[in-house]
Write a protein that holds these residues in place. Structure first.
Motif, PDB file in Angstrom:
ATOM      1  N   ARG A 238       0.846  -1.196   0.000  1.00  0.00           N
ATOM      2  CA  ARG A 238       0.000   0.000   0.000  1.00  0.00           C
ATOM      3  C   ARG A 238       0.877   1.240   0.000  1.00  0.00           C
ATOM      4  O   ARG A 238       1.752   1.418   0.857  1.00  0.00           O
ATOM      5  N   THR A 240      -0.606   4.691  -0.702  1.00  0.00           N
ATOM      6  CA  THR A 240      -1.524   5.614  -0.028  1.00  0.00           C
ATOM      7  C   THR A 240      -2.909   4.996  -0.166  1.00  0.00           C
ATOM      8  O   THR A 240      -3.067   3.902  -0.683  1.00  0.00           O
ATOM      9  N   ASP A 241      -3.905   5.735   0.292  1.00  0.00           N
ATOM     10  CA  ASP A 241      -5.269   5.270   0.090  1.00  0.00           C
ATOM     11  C   ASP A 241      -5.520   5.077  -1.407  1.00  0.00           C
ATOM     12  O   ASP A 241      -5.252   5.965  -2.216  1.00  0.00           O
ATOM     13  N   ASN A 242      -5.977   3.904  -1.770  1.00  0.00           N
ATOM     14  CA  ASN A 242      -6.380   3.588  -3.143  1.00  0.00           C
ATOM     15  C   ASN A 242      -5.226   3.528  -4.135  1.00  0.00           C
ATOM     16  O   ASN A 242      -5.438   3.680  -5.348  1.00  0.00           O
ATOM     17  N   TRP A 244      -1.611   1.038  -4.783  1.00  0.00           N
ATOM     18  CA  TRP A 244      -0.738  -0.051  -4.357  1.00  0.00           C
ATOM     19  C   TRP A 244       0.345  -0.279  -5.409  1.00  0.00           C
ATOM     20  O   TRP A 244       0.172   0.076  -6.592  1.00  0.00           O
ATOM     21  N   ARG A 265      -7.137   2.352  -7.301  1.00  0.00           N
ATOM     22  CA  ARG A 265      -8.582   2.131  -7.224  1.00  0.00           C
ATOM     23  C   ARG A 265      -9.285   3.445  -7.540  1.00  0.00           C
ATOM     24  O   ARG A 265      -9.051   4.469  -6.889  1.00  0.00           O
ATOM     25  N   LEU A 290      -9.263  -6.291  -4.120  1.00  0.00           N
ATOM     26  CA  LEU A 290      -9.296  -4.828  -4.157  1.00  0.00           C
ATOM     27  C   LEU A 290     -10.483  -4.305  -4.950  1.00  0.00           C
ATOM     28  O   LEU A 290     -10.996  -3.219  -4.659  1.00  0.00           O
ATOM     29  N   GLU A 349      -9.256  11.529 -12.637  1.00  0.00           N
ATOM     30  CA  GLU A 349      -8.562  10.900 -11.513  1.00  0.00           C
ATOM     31  C   GLU A 349      -7.098  10.613 -11.824  1.00  0.00           C
ATOM     32  O   GLU A 349      -6.253  10.679 -10.941  1.00  0.00           O
ATOM     33  N   HIS A 368      -1.304  10.048 -10.682  1.00  0.00           N
ATOM     34  CA  HIS A 368      -2.449   9.758  -9.816  1.00  0.00           C
ATOM     35  C   HIS A 368      -2.718  10.994  -8.969  1.00  0.00           C
ATOM     36  O   HIS A 368      -1.970  11.315  -8.034  1.00  0.00           O
ATOM     37  N   SER A 371      -3.164  11.136  -4.860  1.00  0.00           N
ATOM     38  CA  SER A 371      -1.992  10.896  -4.012  1.00  0.00           C
ATOM     39  C   SER A 371      -0.774  11.713  -4.435  1.00  0.00           C
ATOM     40  O   SER A 371       0.267  11.640  -3.781  1.00  0.00           O
TER      41      SER A 371
END
Length: 457
Positions: A238, A240-242, A244, A265, A290, A349, A368, A371
Motif C-alpha cells: 500500500r 496511499t489510500d487507493n 498499491w 482504485r 481490491l 482521476e 495519480h 496521491s
C-alpha cells in the motif's frame, strides 16, 4: 488381546517448486500444488533465489542507499515467496514451506532439494532457442542434469505444434474422454498400433503410488523462519489510500533491472492497472480483493510482457497501450492506443502525458491526482544503488548516478524543444512521489527530481 502392530509411516514425498518471479512461475506453482494435492501427505516447498554477485548482496563500502536497495530486494523476495506459500497452504489445507536463498540458482536450488530430501523438483522454462540459449544458458536444463532427484519442467502449451508433429486425432481424444482413459484409440488407429491394450494391476498387489521418496539427509538451512499457514500475506504494498505497488526481479538483456506494477482504485471502486507483472494465483487473489479490474495499460514499448495473462483472466477490462505497441504486439487485443488526453475510464482521476520525444520507448507517463504520485516506466530510472554489481556497473557506464536519465537520452532525444514541453507538462502536475519501474521509489520531492533529471533540455 494382542496389540495390533503399528503400521509403518507413509514414505515422505517432498515437492520443491522453484519460482523466479516471471509469468512461467504461475505454471510452476499450479503444477506443484496440483501434484501435492493428489499425493497424500506430500510436503510442498517454495523457493526463490536472489542471484548474488561476487561481493554479495551488501557490497563492502556500499552507500546507505545501496544497502536500503539490497534490503528491499530481500524483503520483496520474502513477500513474494510467503504469498505463494500461504496461497498453496490454503489450497492444500496443510502447511507449505517457503525459502529465500542467495547465490547461483543452479546450485542453490539443487542444494536445498538435497537438504529437504526432495522427491521432485518443479521448474519453469523461458523457452530460449538458438543463440540466446547458448548465451544465457538454460537453468531448467542445468537443474535436470545436476539434480539427484526427478525434475518436472512446467511449460505452457505452444500455440501450434512443431512441423515434425501431427495433431492428435479428434476421435481418439473423444474416446479417451468418454472412457476415462480406458480406451485410448479410435477404431481406425487402434489396429494400426503394435500394442494398444490396458493392463490392470494384479489383485494381490495394491496399486503403487509415486516411488523414490527420499529421507531428509541434512537439516533444513537457508529458508524462511517458519512454515506457513493459510492466512493471507500481502504481495501488493500500500502506497496511499487507493494506490498499491508491487516490485519484482526482472532481467533485461542479461542485466537485473527489476520491474514494478501499480494498481489504483478509482472512485467507482474499479481498478486501473499500470505496467502489469506476471499474474500468478497469489497476485490475482489480492487484485480481486481490491475490486474489479477496469483498465490495464502497457505504458511503454518495453512494458508488455505479461499482458496476455491479464487478458485471459480479465477479458472484460479495457486494454490500452502506448503508440506503436499495437503493431509490435498485434497478437494482443488492444481497446485503445494512448495519447496525451486521459481516457474516459479514468478521466479526472489519472492524468497522462505522451513522452513522444523518447521514440525508443514511446512512453505514456501517468499521474495519480489524489496521491500526487507519478507512475513512471522508463522516463526516469535509478539503477545506481542496485545490489547487483553488474547492474551498478552498467548504470555507471550509462551515466545513471541517481534517479534520472542517462547519456542515451541525450542521443535519443532529437526534438529537444518538444521534449522540454512534455517535461514541463509533467512538472505542472507537481508530483510529490514517483514510482519507478526500475529502481526504488521516490517518496518525496518528486517534482525537483524530475526537474533535475531533464535540466539539460
Amino acid at each position: 488381546m494382542p496389540d495390533r502392530p503399528t503400521p509403518p509411516p507413509a514414505p515422505r514425498f517432498a515437492i520443491l517448486a522453484a519460482l523466479d518471479g516471471s509469468e512461467h512461475s504461475v505454471l510452476v506453482s499450479e503444477a506443484a500444488v496440483a501434484l501435492a494435492a493428489r499425493t497424500p501427505g506430500a510436503e510442498l516447498h517454495v523457493v526463490y533465489v536472489i542471484e548474488a554477485t561476487s561481493d554479495g548482496p551488501f557490497p563492502l563500502g556500499a552507500p546507505r542507499a545501496g544497502v536500503r536497495s539490497a534490503l528491499a530486494v530481500v524483503e520483496e523476495a520474502e513477500r513474494y515467496v510467503e504469498a505463494h506459500a500461504r496461497a498453496a497452504a490454503g489450497r492444500l489445507g496443510r502447511i507449505a514451506h517457503g525459502h529465500v536463498l542467495e547465490g547461483d540458482p543452479r546450485r542453490a536450488i539443487v542444494q536445498l532439494g538435497v537438504d529437504v530430501g526432495a522427491s521432485l523438483l518443479v521448474v519453469g522454462t523461458r523457452g530460449l532457442r538458438g543463440a540466446k540459449r547458448l548465451l544465457l544458458g538454460s537453468v531448467a536444463a542445468s537443474l535436470a542434469q545436476d539434480a539427484p532427484f526427478p525434475v518436472l519442467v512446467a511449460r505452457a502449451a505452444p500455440a501450434e505444434l512443431p512441423p515434425t508433429l501431427r495433431p492428435a486425432c479428434a476421435r481418439c481424444l473423444e474416446s479417451q474422454r468418454r472412457t476415462g482413459g480406458e480406451e485410448l484409440w479410435c477404431p481406425e488407429h487402434a489396429g494400426a498400433r503394435p500394442m494398444a491394450r490396458a493392463f490392470p494391476p494384479p489383485l494381490a498387489e495394491p496399486p503403487r503410488g509415486l516411488a523414490g521418496a527420499r529421507r531428509r539427509t541434512t537439516p533444513l538451512c537457508g529458508g524462511l523462519r517458519a512454515p506457513y499457514t493459510s492466512s493471507a500475506m500481502s504481495l501488493l504494498e500500500r502506497v496511499t489510500d487507493n494506490l498499491w505497488t508491487l516490485a519484482r526481479p526482472l532481467r533485461f538483456l542479461g542485466v537485473e533491472t527489476g520491474a514494478r506494477m501499480n494498481v489504483a482504485r478509482l472512485a467507482d471502486g474499479s481498478l486501473f492497472v499500470h505496467s502489469p507483472l506476471a499474474l500468478d494465483a497469489a497476485l490475482r487473489a489480492e487484485v480481486d480483493a481490491l475490486g474489479p479490474v477496469k483498465a490495464v495499460v502497457a505504458p511503454s514499448l518495453f512494458h508488455h510482457l505479461y499482458v496476455r495473462s491479464w487478458q485471459e483472466a480479465y477479458p472484460g477490462a479495457l486494454y490500452a497501450c502506448c503508440p506503436g505497441l499495437e503493431k509490435k504486439r498485434s497478437d494482443l487485443r488492444w481497446g485503445r492506443v494512448l495519447g496525451d488526453e486521459p481516457e474516459p475510464a479514468w478521466e479526472g482521476e489519472i492524468e497522462q502525458s505522451f513522452f513522444a520525444a523518447r521514440k525508443l520507448e514511446n512512453e505514456v507517463v501517468f499521474f495519480h491526482r489524489a496521491s500526487g504520485t507519478m507512475l513512471c516506466a522508463d522516463a526516469l530510472f535509478n539503477l545506481s544503488a542496485h545490489p547487483d554489481r553488474a547492474t551498478r556497473a552498467v548504470a555507471f557506464l550509462l551515466g545513471n548516478r541517481g534517479p534520472g536519465a542517462t547519456w542515451l537520452e541525450r542521443l535519443m532525444i532529437r526534438d529537444r524543444p518538444g521534449a522540454r514541453r512534455q517535461i514541463d507538462r509533467m512538472l505542472a502536475w507537481k508530483p510529490e512521489r514517483i514510482l519507478l519501474a526500475h529502481g526504488p521509489s521516490i517518496d518525496a520531492g518528486g517534482e525537483q527530481v524530475l526537474r533535475d533529471a531533464y535540466a539539460w533540455l
